[in-house]
Design an enzyme around this catalytic site. Structure first.
Site, PDB file in Angstrom:
ATOM      1  N   ASP A 221     -37.649  28.889  -1.686  1.00 49.02           N
ATOM      2  CA  ASP A 221     -38.807  29.960  -0.465  1.00 49.02           C
ATOM      3  C   ASP A 221     -38.876  31.377  -0.563  1.00 49.02           C
ATOM      4  OD1 ASP A 221     -35.736  29.709   0.365  1.00 49.02           O
ATOM      5  OD2 ASP A 221     -36.464  30.653   1.790  1.00 49.02           O
ATOM      6  N   GLU A 222     -39.205  31.611  -1.020  1.00 51.60           N
ATOM      7  CA  GLU A 222     -39.489  33.185  -1.028  1.00 51.60           C
ATOM      8  C   GLU A 222     -39.043  33.177  -2.413  1.00 51.60           C
ATOM      9  OE1 GLU A 222     -38.221  34.391   3.547  1.00 51.60           O
ATOM     10  OE2 GLU A 222     -36.680  34.363   2.143  1.00 51.60           O
TER      11      GLU A 222
END
Ligand SMILES: [Zn+2]
Length: 501
Positions: free
Chosen positions: A281-282
Protein backbone atom coordinates in the site's frame (compact mmCIF):
# COMPACT_ATOMS: atom_id res chain seq x y z
CA UNK A 1 -28.28 -16.15 37.65
CA UNK A 2 -28.51 -13.54 34.91
CA UNK A 3 -27.07 -15.45 31.97
CA UNK A 4 -27.81 -12.69 29.48
CA UNK A 5 -25.22 -10.40 31.02
CA UNK A 6 -22.53 -13.07 31.24
CA UNK A 7 -21.79 -13.57 27.58
CA UNK A 8 -19.52 -11.61 25.36
CA UNK A 9 -19.77 -12.35 22.48
CA UNK A 10 -23.41 -13.38 22.80
CA UNK A 11 -24.05 -16.90 21.41
CA UNK A 12 -25.16 -16.92 17.76
CA UNK A 13 -28.15 -19.17 18.49
CA UNK A 14 -28.99 -17.51 21.81
CA UNK A 15 -29.44 -19.46 25.05
CA UNK A 16 -32.11 -22.06 25.74
CA UNK A 17 -32.92 -21.94 29.45
CA UNK A 18 -33.90 -25.24 31.09
CA UNK A 19 -35.40 -26.25 34.41
CA UNK A 20 -33.14 -26.80 37.38
CA UNK A 21 -29.84 -25.36 38.48
CA UNK A 22 -26.25 -26.35 38.98
CA UNK A 23 -24.07 -25.34 41.93
CA UNK A 24 -20.31 -25.07 41.36
CA UNK A 25 -18.30 -27.21 43.81
CA UNK A 26 -15.07 -26.05 45.43
CA UNK A 27 -12.99 -28.36 43.21
CA UNK A 28 -13.58 -28.64 39.48
CA UNK A 29 -13.24 -32.17 38.08
CA UNK A 30 -12.86 -32.25 34.31
CA UNK A 31 -12.81 -35.29 32.03
CA UNK A 32 -12.30 -35.95 28.32
CA UNK A 33 -14.78 -38.51 26.99
CA UNK A 34 -13.05 -41.47 25.30
CA UNK A 35 -9.73 -39.67 25.92
CA UNK A 36 -10.44 -37.12 23.19
CA UNK A 37 -7.95 -34.28 22.53
CA UNK A 38 -5.23 -36.07 24.61
CA UNK A 39 -2.44 -33.65 23.68
CA UNK A 40 -4.56 -30.63 24.72
CA UNK A 41 -5.75 -31.91 28.12
CA UNK A 42 -2.88 -30.52 30.27
CA UNK A 43 -3.16 -27.07 28.67
CA UNK A 44 -6.95 -27.12 29.06
CA UNK A 45 -6.63 -27.95 32.76
CA UNK A 46 -4.05 -25.25 33.36
CA UNK A 47 -6.03 -22.67 31.38
CA UNK A 48 -9.22 -23.19 33.45
CA UNK A 49 -7.22 -23.12 36.66
CA UNK A 50 -5.71 -19.77 35.66
CA UNK A 51 -9.00 -18.31 34.45
CA UNK A 52 -11.16 -19.36 37.41
CA UNK A 53 -8.52 -19.39 40.13
CA UNK A 54 -9.82 -22.68 41.54
CA UNK A 55 -8.51 -26.20 41.99
CA UNK A 56 -8.97 -28.25 38.81
CA UNK A 57 -8.38 -32.01 38.66
CA UNK A 58 -8.39 -34.35 35.67
CA UNK A 59 -10.64 -37.38 36.05
CA UNK A 60 -12.52 -39.69 33.72
CA UNK A 61 -16.17 -39.79 32.75
CA UNK A 62 -17.04 -42.34 35.46
CA UNK A 63 -16.06 -39.85 38.23
CA UNK A 64 -19.10 -37.59 37.65
CA UNK A 65 -16.97 -34.78 36.29
CA UNK A 66 -18.21 -31.22 36.72
CA UNK A 67 -17.13 -30.56 33.14
CA UNK A 68 -17.10 -33.26 30.50
CA UNK A 69 -15.39 -32.52 27.18
CA UNK A 70 -16.73 -34.46 24.26
CA UNK A 71 -15.50 -34.76 20.68
CA UNK A 72 -18.64 -34.58 18.61
CA UNK A 73 -18.24 -34.54 14.87
CA UNK A 74 -21.75 -33.40 13.99
CA UNK A 75 -21.03 -29.84 15.19
CA UNK A 76 -20.90 -28.25 11.77
CA UNK A 77 -18.61 -25.22 12.12
CA UNK A 78 -14.97 -25.90 13.01
CA UNK A 79 -15.16 -23.29 15.76
CA UNK A 80 -18.74 -24.18 16.73
CA UNK A 81 -19.56 -25.90 20.03
CA UNK A 82 -22.40 -27.15 22.20
CA UNK A 83 -22.46 -26.31 25.90
CA UNK A 84 -25.03 -27.83 28.19
CA UNK A 85 -25.52 -27.07 31.88
CA UNK A 86 -27.47 -29.77 33.75
CA UNK A 87 -28.07 -30.15 37.51
CA UNK A 88 -25.13 -32.63 37.72
CA UNK A 89 -22.57 -30.85 35.57
CA UNK A 90 -21.71 -29.35 32.21
CA UNK A 91 -20.76 -30.89 28.88
CA UNK A 92 -18.79 -29.09 26.22
CA UNK A 93 -18.78 -30.66 22.76
CA UNK A 94 -17.19 -29.84 19.43
CA UNK A 95 -15.67 -31.65 16.48
CA UNK A 96 -12.38 -29.77 16.86
CA UNK A 97 -10.07 -28.34 19.47
CA UNK A 98 -10.81 -24.88 18.07
CA UNK A 99 -14.49 -25.31 18.91
CA UNK A 100 -13.67 -26.69 22.36
CA UNK A 101 -11.49 -23.65 23.05
CA UNK A 102 -14.12 -21.10 21.94
CA UNK A 103 -16.75 -22.98 23.98
CA UNK A 104 -14.39 -22.95 26.95
CA UNK A 105 -14.48 -19.14 26.91
CA UNK A 106 -18.28 -19.26 27.20
CA UNK A 107 -17.98 -21.78 30.03
CA UNK A 108 -15.49 -19.56 31.87
CA UNK A 109 -17.79 -16.54 31.51
CA UNK A 110 -20.66 -18.61 32.91
CA UNK A 111 -18.57 -19.94 35.78
CA UNK A 112 -17.46 -16.42 36.68
CA UNK A 113 -21.00 -15.06 36.60
CA UNK A 114 -22.41 -17.00 39.55
CA UNK A 115 -21.86 -19.97 41.85
CA UNK A 116 -25.36 -21.19 40.98
CA UNK A 117 -26.25 -21.50 37.30
CA UNK A 118 -29.65 -22.01 35.78
CA UNK A 119 -29.54 -25.05 33.50
CA UNK A 120 -29.30 -24.17 29.83
CA UNK A 121 -28.21 -25.26 26.37
CA UNK A 122 -26.02 -23.17 24.10
CA UNK A 123 -25.31 -24.06 20.50
CA UNK A 124 -22.91 -21.50 19.12
CA UNK A 125 -20.78 -20.77 16.06
CA UNK A 126 -19.13 -17.70 14.50
CA UNK A 127 -20.70 -15.38 11.95
CA UNK A 128 -17.30 -14.59 10.36
CA UNK A 129 -14.48 -17.10 10.00
CA UNK A 130 -11.70 -14.41 9.97
CA UNK A 131 -11.96 -12.27 13.11
CA UNK A 132 -8.76 -10.36 13.49
CA UNK A 133 -6.79 -7.66 15.18
CA UNK A 134 -3.94 -5.93 13.32
CA UNK A 135 -1.31 -4.78 15.76
CA UNK A 136 1.35 -2.38 14.50
CA UNK A 137 4.52 -3.03 16.53
CA UNK A 138 6.72 -1.18 14.01
CA UNK A 139 5.74 2.43 14.78
CA UNK A 140 5.75 1.74 18.54
CA UNK A 141 7.35 -1.40 19.88
CA UNK A 142 5.01 -3.57 21.96
CA UNK A 143 6.89 -5.43 24.71
CA UNK A 144 6.36 -9.20 24.86
CA UNK A 145 4.41 -9.18 28.12
CA UNK A 146 1.94 -6.63 26.79
CA UNK A 147 1.59 -8.55 23.52
CA UNK A 148 0.78 -11.80 25.36
CA UNK A 149 -1.83 -9.90 27.40
CA UNK A 150 -3.48 -8.70 24.18
CA UNK A 151 -3.52 -12.29 22.87
CA UNK A 152 -5.16 -13.40 26.14
CA UNK A 153 -7.88 -10.79 25.74
CA UNK A 154 -8.40 -11.68 22.07
CA UNK A 155 -8.84 -15.34 23.10
CA UNK A 156 -11.39 -14.46 25.79
CA UNK A 157 -13.59 -12.76 23.21
CA UNK A 158 -13.09 -15.33 20.45
CA UNK A 159 -10.96 -13.31 18.02
CA UNK A 160 -8.88 -15.75 15.99
CA UNK A 161 -6.31 -13.84 13.86
CA UNK A 162 -3.43 -11.70 15.09
CA UNK A 163 -2.23 -9.74 12.06
CA UNK A 164 1.22 -8.77 13.29
CA UNK A 165 2.60 -5.71 11.48
CA UNK A 166 6.29 -6.29 12.19
CA UNK A 167 8.01 -3.72 9.96
CA UNK A 168 7.42 -0.25 8.57
CA UNK A 169 9.23 3.00 7.83
CA UNK A 170 9.62 3.63 11.54
CA UNK A 171 10.98 0.25 12.66
CA UNK A 172 12.02 -3.32 11.82
CA UNK A 173 11.17 -5.80 14.56
CA UNK A 174 12.37 -9.29 13.56
CA UNK A 175 15.69 -10.87 12.50
CA UNK A 176 16.45 -11.81 8.90
CA UNK A 177 19.55 -13.99 8.39
CA UNK A 178 22.28 -12.10 6.55
CA UNK A 179 20.83 -8.67 7.40
CA UNK A 180 21.84 -8.02 11.02
CA UNK A 181 21.74 -4.20 10.71
CA UNK A 182 17.93 -4.33 10.42
CA UNK A 183 17.72 -4.72 14.18
CA UNK A 184 18.33 -2.11 16.79
CA UNK A 185 18.65 -2.82 20.52
CA UNK A 186 17.66 0.75 21.20
CA UNK A 187 14.34 0.57 19.39
CA UNK A 188 13.43 -3.00 20.27
CA UNK A 189 12.80 -6.22 18.35
CA UNK A 190 11.67 -9.81 18.88
CA UNK A 191 14.18 -12.67 18.72
CA UNK A 192 13.33 -15.81 16.73
CA UNK A 193 12.71 -17.63 20.03
CA UNK A 194 10.30 -14.91 21.20
CA UNK A 195 8.42 -15.03 17.89
CA UNK A 196 8.08 -18.82 18.11
CA UNK A 197 6.81 -18.45 21.67
CA UNK A 198 4.21 -15.87 20.60
CA UNK A 199 3.08 -18.07 17.69
CA UNK A 200 2.61 -21.17 19.86
CA UNK A 201 1.06 -19.15 22.74
CA UNK A 202 -1.49 -17.80 20.26
CA UNK A 203 -2.03 -21.16 18.53
CA UNK A 204 -2.94 -22.77 21.87
CA UNK A 205 -5.59 -20.04 22.20
CA UNK A 206 -7.13 -20.57 18.74
CA UNK A 207 -5.34 -17.54 17.30
CA UNK A 208 -3.41 -17.70 14.03
CA UNK A 209 -0.54 -15.23 13.75
CA UNK A 210 -0.27 -13.70 10.27
CA UNK A 211 2.91 -11.61 9.87
CA UNK A 212 3.00 -8.50 7.71
CA UNK A 213 6.07 -7.03 6.08
CA UNK A 214 4.92 -4.10 3.98
CA UNK A 215 6.79 -3.89 0.65
CA UNK A 216 8.00 -2.27 -1.59
CA UNK A 217 6.89 0.91 0.24
CA UNK A 218 7.01 1.54 4.00
CA UNK A 219 10.67 0.46 3.99
CA UNK A 220 12.72 3.37 5.37
CA UNK A 221 13.82 1.40 8.45
CA UNK A 222 15.29 -1.30 6.18
CA UNK A 223 16.73 1.26 3.72
CA UNK A 224 18.45 3.19 6.51
CA UNK A 225 20.32 -0.05 7.38
CA UNK A 226 20.83 -1.15 3.76
CA UNK A 227 20.68 1.96 1.51
CA UNK A 228 21.91 -0.15 -1.44
CA UNK A 229 18.37 -1.58 -1.64
CA UNK A 230 17.00 1.86 -2.61
CA UNK A 231 16.97 3.73 -5.95
CA UNK A 232 19.08 6.69 -4.74
CA UNK A 233 21.52 5.00 -2.36
CA UNK A 234 20.46 7.17 0.59
CA UNK A 235 21.43 8.01 3.27
CA UNK A 236 18.13 7.67 5.15
CA UNK A 237 16.94 8.61 8.62
CA UNK A 238 14.26 6.57 10.36
CA UNK A 239 11.22 8.86 10.63
CA UNK A 240 8.80 9.27 13.50
CA UNK A 241 5.09 10.07 13.28
CA UNK A 242 2.87 9.31 10.32
CA UNK A 243 3.44 9.91 6.62
CA UNK A 244 4.02 8.34 3.25
CA UNK A 245 7.68 8.40 2.26
CA UNK A 246 9.04 8.61 -1.29
CA UNK A 247 11.94 6.22 -0.83
CA UNK A 248 10.96 2.63 -1.41
CA UNK A 249 12.69 -0.61 -2.42
CA UNK A 250 14.47 -0.40 -5.79
CA UNK A 251 13.00 -3.36 -7.62
CA UNK A 252 15.37 -2.80 -10.56
CA UNK A 253 18.29 -4.14 -8.50
CA UNK A 254 18.67 -7.89 -8.22
CA UNK A 255 19.98 -7.57 -4.65
CA UNK A 256 16.60 -6.11 -3.67
CA UNK A 257 14.74 -9.11 -5.09
CA UNK A 258 17.16 -11.37 -3.17
CA UNK A 259 16.37 -9.39 0.01
CA UNK A 260 12.58 -9.54 -0.51
CA UNK A 261 12.75 -13.30 -1.06
CA UNK A 262 14.94 -13.73 2.01
CA UNK A 263 12.30 -11.89 4.03
CA UNK A 264 9.67 -14.31 2.70
CA UNK A 265 11.96 -17.27 3.60
CA UNK A 266 12.21 -15.93 7.14
CA UNK A 267 8.45 -15.42 7.49
CA UNK A 268 7.88 -18.96 6.21
CA UNK A 269 10.30 -20.36 8.79
CA UNK A 270 8.97 -18.38 11.75
CA UNK A 271 5.22 -18.44 11.07
CA UNK A 272 3.32 -21.67 10.36
CA UNK A 273 0.22 -19.75 9.22
CA UNK A 274 -0.74 -20.50 5.60
CA UNK A 275 -0.97 -16.73 5.03
CA UNK A 276 1.58 -13.95 4.87
CA UNK A 277 0.78 -10.28 4.40
CA UNK A 278 3.12 -8.36 2.11
CA UNK A 279 1.52 -4.92 2.43
CA UNK A 280 1.67 -3.28 -0.99
CA UNK A 281 0.00 0.00 0.00
CA UNK A 282 0.89 3.70 -0.25
CA UNK A 283 3.71 3.43 -2.79
CA UNK A 284 4.87 6.70 -4.38
CA UNK A 285 6.33 5.62 -7.72
CA UNK A 286 8.39 8.71 -8.62
CA UNK A 287 11.78 7.30 -7.52
CA UNK A 288 11.31 4.46 -10.00
CA UNK A 289 10.59 6.98 -12.78
CA UNK A 290 14.11 8.40 -12.55
CA UNK A 291 16.04 5.26 -11.51
CA UNK A 292 18.12 3.68 -14.31
CA UNK A 293 17.87 0.24 -12.69
CA UNK A 294 14.07 0.37 -12.42
CA UNK A 295 13.73 1.75 -15.94
CA UNK A 296 16.01 -1.01 -17.25
CA UNK A 297 13.91 -3.65 -15.45
CA UNK A 298 10.76 -2.14 -16.99
CA UNK A 299 12.25 -2.34 -20.46
CA UNK A 300 13.37 -5.91 -19.93
CA UNK A 301 9.90 -6.96 -18.78
CA UNK A 302 8.03 -4.83 -21.29
CA UNK A 303 6.21 -2.90 -18.54
CA UNK A 304 4.22 0.04 -19.93
CA UNK A 305 4.59 2.10 -16.72
CA UNK A 306 5.75 2.02 -13.09
CA UNK A 307 2.38 0.63 -11.94
CA UNK A 308 2.98 -2.37 -14.18
CA UNK A 309 6.44 -2.77 -12.61
CA UNK A 310 4.78 -2.73 -9.17
CA UNK A 311 2.36 -5.42 -10.36
CA UNK A 312 5.28 -7.53 -11.60
CA UNK A 313 7.11 -7.20 -8.25
CA UNK A 314 4.03 -8.12 -6.19
CA UNK A 315 3.25 -11.11 -8.42
CA UNK A 316 6.91 -12.23 -8.34
CA UNK A 317 7.08 -12.25 -4.54
CA UNK A 318 3.57 -13.69 -4.11
CA UNK A 319 4.47 -16.49 -6.52
CA UNK A 320 7.67 -17.18 -4.55
CA UNK A 321 5.59 -17.33 -1.35
CA UNK A 322 3.07 -19.64 -3.03
CA UNK A 323 5.86 -22.09 -3.96
CA UNK A 324 6.55 -22.23 -0.23
CA UNK A 325 2.91 -23.00 0.53
CA UNK A 326 1.81 -19.50 1.57
CA UNK A 327 -1.10 -17.42 0.34
CA UNK A 328 -0.29 -13.73 0.06
CA UNK A 329 -2.49 -10.95 1.40
CA UNK A 330 -2.08 -7.40 0.04
CA UNK A 331 -3.77 -4.14 0.95
CA UNK A 332 -6.23 -3.55 -1.87
CA UNK A 333 -4.83 -0.16 -3.02
CA UNK A 334 -3.25 -1.22 -6.31
CA UNK A 335 -4.58 -4.74 -6.82
CA UNK A 336 -6.35 -5.17 -10.15
CA UNK A 337 -6.92 -7.94 -12.70
CA UNK A 338 -3.18 -8.10 -13.50
CA UNK A 339 -2.45 -9.37 -9.99
CA UNK A 340 -2.42 -13.11 -9.40
CA UNK A 341 -5.94 -14.29 -8.64
CA UNK A 342 -4.81 -16.18 -5.54
CA UNK A 343 -3.74 -12.94 -3.85
CA UNK A 344 -6.17 -12.05 -1.05
CA UNK A 345 -6.95 -8.37 -0.64
CA UNK A 346 -7.49 -6.44 2.55
CA UNK A 347 -9.54 -3.30 2.18
CA UNK A 348 -8.63 -0.39 4.45
CA UNK A 349 -9.97 2.44 2.33
CA UNK A 350 -13.33 1.59 0.77
CA UNK A 351 -13.02 4.66 -1.48
CA UNK A 352 -10.00 3.23 -3.29
CA UNK A 353 -10.85 1.21 -6.35
CA UNK A 354 -14.52 2.04 -5.88
CA UNK A 355 -15.06 2.03 -9.61
CA UNK A 356 -12.65 -0.78 -10.32
CA UNK A 357 -14.11 -3.98 -11.68
CA UNK A 358 -14.54 -6.47 -8.82
CA UNK A 359 -12.87 -9.83 -9.15
CA UNK A 360 -15.22 -12.38 -7.79
CA UNK A 361 -12.52 -15.04 -7.46
CA UNK A 362 -10.40 -12.99 -5.05
CA UNK A 363 -10.87 -13.40 -1.29
CA UNK A 364 -11.37 -10.22 0.72
CA UNK A 365 -10.72 -9.15 4.32
CA UNK A 366 -12.52 -6.00 5.46
CA UNK A 367 -10.97 -3.38 7.73
CA UNK A 368 -12.64 -0.13 6.85
CA UNK A 369 -10.87 3.09 7.83
CA UNK A 370 -14.14 4.59 8.98
CA UNK A 371 -15.12 1.77 11.35
CA UNK A 372 -12.19 -0.35 12.39
CA UNK A 373 -9.24 2.01 13.01
CA UNK A 374 -8.91 1.76 16.76
CA UNK A 375 -5.99 4.21 16.85
CA UNK A 376 -8.54 6.95 16.11
CA UNK A 377 -10.14 8.74 19.02
CA UNK A 378 -13.51 7.67 20.37
CA UNK A 379 -14.91 10.84 18.78
CA UNK A 380 -13.86 9.59 15.35
CA UNK A 381 -14.59 5.91 15.79
CA UNK A 382 -17.05 5.52 18.67
CA UNK A 383 -17.89 2.19 20.25
CA UNK A 384 -21.29 1.93 18.54
CA UNK A 385 -19.69 2.41 15.11
CA UNK A 386 -17.23 -0.44 15.69
CA UNK A 387 -20.18 -2.59 16.78
CA UNK A 388 -22.07 -1.73 13.61
CA UNK A 389 -19.12 -2.75 11.45
CA UNK A 390 -19.56 -6.47 12.11
CA UNK A 391 -23.18 -6.19 10.98
CA UNK A 392 -22.10 -4.55 7.74
CA UNK A 393 -19.46 -7.17 7.03
CA UNK A 394 -21.91 -9.97 7.82
CA UNK A 395 -24.21 -8.51 5.16
CA UNK A 396 -21.24 -8.32 2.75
CA UNK A 397 -20.53 -12.03 3.25
CA UNK A 398 -24.08 -12.82 2.11
CA UNK A 399 -23.63 -10.82 -1.09
CA UNK A 400 -20.08 -11.98 -1.76
CA UNK A 401 -18.93 -15.39 -0.53
CA UNK A 402 -15.31 -14.30 -1.04
CA UNK A 403 -15.47 -11.96 1.96
CA UNK A 404 -13.83 -14.07 4.66
CA UNK A 405 -14.09 -11.68 7.57
CA UNK A 406 -12.87 -8.51 9.17
CA UNK A 407 -10.13 -6.99 11.28
CA UNK A 408 -9.77 -4.18 13.77
CA UNK A 409 -6.59 -2.17 13.23
CA UNK A 410 -4.35 -0.55 15.81
CA UNK A 411 -1.71 1.65 14.13
CA UNK A 412 0.69 3.07 16.64
CA UNK A 413 2.33 6.22 15.22
CA UNK A 414 0.92 8.14 18.18
CA UNK A 415 0.25 5.29 20.62
CA UNK A 416 3.71 5.12 22.17
CA UNK A 417 2.77 3.88 25.63
CA UNK A 418 0.91 0.82 26.92
CA UNK A 419 -1.58 3.11 28.58
CA UNK A 420 -2.47 4.80 25.29
CA UNK A 421 -2.66 1.50 23.41
CA UNK A 422 -4.97 -0.04 26.01
CA UNK A 423 -7.20 3.03 26.12
CA UNK A 424 -7.65 2.80 22.35
CA UNK A 425 -8.07 -0.98 22.26
CA UNK A 426 -10.54 -1.42 25.09
CA UNK A 427 -13.48 -1.51 25.05
CA UNK A 428 -13.69 -1.20 21.25
CA UNK A 429 -11.92 -4.54 20.73
CA UNK A 430 -14.84 -6.19 22.52
CA UNK A 431 -17.42 -4.42 20.31
CA UNK A 432 -15.65 -5.72 17.21
CA UNK A 433 -15.24 -9.18 18.72
CA UNK A 434 -18.97 -9.55 19.40
CA UNK A 435 -20.04 -8.12 16.07
CA UNK A 436 -17.65 -10.46 14.21
CA UNK A 437 -18.82 -13.54 16.14
CA UNK A 438 -22.53 -13.18 16.95
CA UNK A 439 -24.96 -13.77 14.07
CA UNK A 440 -26.62 -10.55 12.95
CA UNK A 441 -30.20 -11.15 14.15
CA UNK A 442 -28.85 -11.37 17.70
CA UNK A 443 -26.51 -8.37 17.56
CA UNK A 444 -28.05 -5.82 19.92
CA UNK A 445 -26.01 -2.85 21.00
CA UNK A 446 -28.06 -2.18 24.18
CA UNK A 447 -27.47 -5.73 25.42
CA UNK A 448 -23.80 -5.53 24.44
CA UNK A 449 -23.39 -2.30 26.48
CA UNK A 450 -24.86 -3.98 29.57
CA UNK A 451 -22.56 -7.00 29.20
CA UNK A 452 -19.63 -4.72 28.54
CA UNK A 453 -19.95 -2.70 31.73
CA UNK A 454 -20.14 -5.97 33.64
CA UNK A 455 -17.08 -7.38 31.84
CA UNK A 456 -15.00 -4.19 32.03
CA UNK A 457 -15.32 -4.20 35.81
CA UNK A 458 -14.78 -7.92 36.20
CA UNK A 459 -12.12 -8.81 33.63
CA UNK A 460 -10.41 -5.68 32.41
CA UNK A 461 -10.78 -3.66 35.61
CA UNK A 462 -7.15 -4.00 36.58
CA UNK A 463 -5.77 -2.45 33.40
CA UNK A 464 -4.75 1.14 33.50
CA UNK A 465 -5.79 4.02 31.29
CA UNK A 466 -9.16 2.62 30.19
CA UNK A 467 -11.53 5.31 28.96
CA UNK A 468 -14.60 6.25 30.97
CA UNK A 469 -17.96 4.89 29.68
CA UNK A 470 -19.09 8.46 28.99
CA UNK A 471 -16.42 8.79 26.27
CA UNK A 472 -17.31 5.54 24.49
CA UNK A 473 -20.03 7.18 22.37
CA UNK A 474 -19.41 10.90 22.06
CA UNK A 475 -21.85 13.51 20.78
CA UNK A 476 -22.93 13.34 17.18
CA UNK A 477 -21.92 16.95 16.57
CA UNK A 478 -18.30 16.18 17.41
CA UNK A 479 -18.43 13.12 15.18
CA UNK A 480 -19.66 15.11 12.16
CA UNK A 481 -16.97 17.74 12.51
CA UNK A 482 -14.18 15.23 12.99
CA UNK A 483 -15.49 12.93 10.28
CA UNK A 484 -14.91 15.72 7.74
CA UNK A 485 -11.35 16.15 9.03
CA UNK A 486 -10.79 12.42 8.74
CA UNK A 487 -12.10 12.29 5.19
CA UNK A 488 -9.66 15.08 4.31
CA UNK A 489 -6.84 13.05 5.82
CA UNK A 490 -7.69 9.96 3.74
CA UNK A 491 -7.80 12.07 0.59
CA UNK A 492 -4.50 13.78 1.39
CA UNK A 493 -2.72 10.51 2.19
CA UNK A 494 -4.02 8.90 -0.96
CA UNK A 495 -3.06 11.85 -3.12
CA UNK A 496 0.45 11.92 -1.67
CA UNK A 497 0.83 8.28 -2.57
CA UNK A 498 -0.30 8.95 -6.12
CA UNK A 499 -3.53 7.04 -5.62
CA UNK A 500 -6.57 8.25 -7.53
CA UNK A 501 -9.76 8.03 -5.53
ZN1 LIG B 1 15.22 1.77 -8.66
Amino acid sequence: MNHQKSFLPYPSNGIRLLKGSFIFPEVLTIAFQDSCFPERAPFFQEYIRGALGMEVVLGDESNNPVLLVNEKNDVLDEEGYLLEVTPVGCTLASGSWRGIFTGLQTYIQLAKSNKTLQCCKISDYPALSWRGLMLDVARSFCPLEELLGIIDTMALYKLNVLHWHVSDDQGWRFPVDGYPALLSEKHGYYSKEEISYVVSYAENRNIMVVPEVDMPGHMIAALSAYPNLSCTGGPFTIPTGEGIFRDILCVGKSETIVFAKKVVDTLCLLFPSPYIHLGGDEIPLDRWETCPDCQHRMQELGCRDEKALLGWFCNEIASYAREKGKSTILWSDYVDASYDSTIITQVWNPLLGKHRRTHSDRQVIKSDYFHSYLDMSYALVPLSRVYRYGKTVQKDTKRNKKVVGAELLLWTEYLDTREKREAHLYPRLLAGAESFWTKDPLLRYSRFKRSLEHVMKQVLGKQSGLPEPSSWDPLLLVQCKERRARRKRVNRNSKEAGITL
